[in-house]
Design a protein around this motif. Sequence first.
Motif, PDB file in Angstrom:
ATOM      1  N   ASP A   1      -9.005   8.713   1.857  1.00 44.31           N
ATOM      2  CA  ASP A   1      -8.080   7.589   1.824  1.00 44.31           C
ATOM      3  C   ASP A   1      -8.244   6.842   0.512  1.00 44.31           C
ATOM      4  OD1 ASP A   1      -6.091   5.966   2.695  1.00 44.31           O
ATOM      5  OD2 ASP A   1      -7.230   5.007   4.294  1.00 44.31           O
ATOM      6  N   ARG A   2      -7.133   6.317  -0.008  1.00 45.33           N
ATOM      7  CA  ARG A   2      -7.160   5.556  -1.259  1.00 45.33           C
ATOM      8  C   ARG A   2      -6.843   4.096  -0.934  1.00 45.33           C
ATOM      9  NH1 ARG A   2      -6.806   7.737  -6.344  1.00 45.33           N
ATOM     10  NH2 ARG A   2      -6.005   9.675  -5.435  1.00 45.33           N
ATOM     11  N   LYS A   3      -7.786   3.192  -1.262  1.00 46.78           N
ATOM     12  CA  LYS A   3      -7.620   1.781  -0.933  1.00 46.78           C
ATOM     13  C   LYS A   3      -8.029   0.915  -2.123  1.00 46.78           C
ATOM     14  CE  LYS A   3      -8.720   2.368   4.008  1.00 46.78           C
ATOM     15  NZ  LYS A   3      -9.641   1.926   5.104  1.00 46.78           N
TER      16      LYS A   3
ATOM     17  N   ARG B   1     -15.228   2.634  -3.561  1.00 43.97           N
ATOM     18  CA  ARG B   1     -14.427   1.614  -4.235  1.00 43.97           C
ATOM     19  C   ARG B   1     -15.250   0.725  -5.162  1.00 43.97           C
ATOM     20  NH1 ARG B   1     -11.262  -1.055   0.649  1.00 43.97           N
ATOM     21  NH2 ARG B   1     -13.209  -0.494   1.701  1.00 43.97           N
TER      22      ARG B   1
ATOM     23  N   VAL C   1      -8.728  13.130  -7.070  1.00 44.60           N
ATOM     24  CA  VAL C   1      -9.378  13.754  -5.925  1.00 44.60           C
ATOM     25  C   VAL C   1      -8.959  15.218  -5.834  1.00 44.60           C
ATOM     26  CG1 VAL C   1      -9.645  13.745  -3.415  1.00 44.60           C
ATOM     27  CG2 VAL C   1      -9.443  11.579  -4.652  1.00 44.60           C
TER      28      VAL C   1
ATOM     29  N   GLU D   1      -4.304  12.885  -0.757  1.00 43.74           N
ATOM     30  CA  GLU D   1      -4.588  12.258  -2.048  1.00 43.74           C
ATOM     31  C   GLU D   1      -4.795  13.263  -3.166  1.00 43.74           C
ATOM     32  OE1 GLU D   1      -4.199   9.180  -2.585  1.00 43.74           O
ATOM     33  OE2 GLU D   1      -3.847   8.709  -0.475  1.00 43.74           O
TER      34      GLU D   1
ATOM     35  N   VAL E   1     -11.611   6.245  -1.740  1.00 43.03           N
ATOM     36  CA  VAL E   1     -11.652   6.170  -3.201  1.00 43.03           C
ATOM     37  C   VAL E   1     -10.738   5.046  -3.674  1.00 43.03           C
ATOM     38  CG1 VAL E   1     -12.139   8.625  -3.424  1.00 43.03           C
ATOM     39  CG2 VAL E   1      -9.773   7.828  -3.497  1.00 43.03           C
ATOM     40  N   PRO E   2     -11.021   4.458  -4.838  1.00 39.17           N
ATOM     41  CA  PRO E   2     -10.142   3.418  -5.389  1.00 39.17           C
ATOM     42  C   PRO E   2      -8.974   4.036  -6.143  1.00 39.17           C
ATOM     43  CG  PRO E   2     -12.026   3.707  -6.808  1.00 39.17           C
ATOM     44  CD  PRO E   2     -12.238   4.648  -5.644  1.00 39.17           C
ATOM     45  N   PRO E   3      -7.920   3.268  -6.416  1.00 35.83           N
ATOM     46  CA  PRO E   3      -6.832   3.759  -7.263  1.00 35.83           C
ATOM     47  C   PRO E   3      -7.360   4.186  -8.620  1.00 35.83           C
ATOM     48  CG  PRO E   3      -6.197   1.717  -6.170  1.00 35.83           C
ATOM     49  CD  PRO E   3      -7.662   1.902  -5.903  1.00 35.83           C
TER      50      PRO E   3
ATOM     51  N   GLU F   1       0.825  -1.207   0.000  1.00 39.51           N
ATOM     52  CA  GLU F   1       0.000   0.000   0.000  1.00 39.51           C
ATOM     53  C   GLU F   1       0.861   1.260   0.000  1.00 39.51           C
ATOM     54  OE1 GLU F   1      -4.012  -1.758   2.170  1.00 39.51           O
ATOM     55  OE2 GLU F   1      -2.650  -0.476   3.310  1.00 39.51           O
TER      56      GLU F   1
ATOM     57  N   ASP G   1       0.806   3.821  -3.137  1.00 38.28           N
ATOM     58  CA  ASP G   1       0.511   5.224  -2.903  1.00 38.28           C
ATOM     59  C   ASP G   1       1.578   6.105  -3.554  1.00 38.28           C
ATOM     60  OD1 ASP G   1      -0.980   7.386  -1.399  1.00 38.28           O
ATOM     61  OD2 ASP G   1       0.991   7.623  -0.486  1.00 38.28           O
TER      62      ASP G   1
ATOM     63  N   TYR H   1       1.148   6.226  -7.508  1.00 36.48           N
ATOM     64  CA  TYR H   1       0.128   7.109  -8.064  1.00 36.48           C
ATOM     65  C   TYR H   1       0.420   8.591  -7.793  1.00 36.48           C
ATOM     66  CZ  TYR H   1      -2.681   3.080  -9.310  1.00 36.48           C
ATOM     67  OH  TYR H   1      -3.128   1.917  -9.885  1.00 36.48           O
TER      68      TYR H   1
END
Length: 254
Positions: A203-205, A132, A162, A177, A156-158, A39, A43, A46
């Motif tokens: 958060d991006r997951k 997601r 944002v 993000e 939010v997803p990859p 992760e 991160d 991206y």
Amino acid sequence: MTDDAAAPDLRASDADRERVAEILRDALAEGRLDMEEFEERLDATYKARTYGDLTPITRDLPDHGTSAPAVSLTKQPERAGTWGDRIIGGDDSGTSSWAVAVMSGFQRKGRWTAPRRFNCFAFWGGGEIDLREANFADREIVINAVAIMGGVEVVVPPGVEVVVRGIGVMGGFDHREEGVPGEPGAPRVIVTGFAFWGGVGVDRKLPRAEKQRLREERRREKLERKQERRRELEASLPDHLNLGKAHEEREDRR
């Protein structure tokens, strides 16, 4: 073509970032990275702007048998994605367009349709807006969050861009993000609102299905390695021990 290492300041494309992300997913499935490392590196991927930012992320990971992968400067066609299927458009404002939590909580997650504008309010409570697995009513949606002595978390997803425009007074909005480029065709999420003695986090997951797929692949890889080690051990045993083992297995089946 100029060597990658000689051009670290060249700007990386979305396709370049996605190729590095694919190497990280393979490394996680093979057990080379744990979930926390994966992760962190994803991160950083991206958020990377140049080839110089991307290269160290996979320097210690193999890429299809290559000991030291480098980001390719050769532009490849963008891979077909599913964003077009998830941006449904139309007049529908979404599954839900508002939520309130007063000394309580709310959740919007799973398969739902995020509207063009989603308003939420949290007072001495908290809320979670998980995008997601969501569909999107438009290519750009706005989440307007007001948090008074409470909190709202946006997941939010990859691949999703944002933008954070909220105002905090003795509170704050998470900007970590912001600035991460979105994938071609992906939606844009604007987070705005007001936070007083509270906070709005972003958060991006990975989607849950993707996490589960990676865990299953990693578990299968471990099982295959264990079986291979067992076969190698059995092959290295003297013949009379192998015959004894076969006799024991026949006795067990009886």
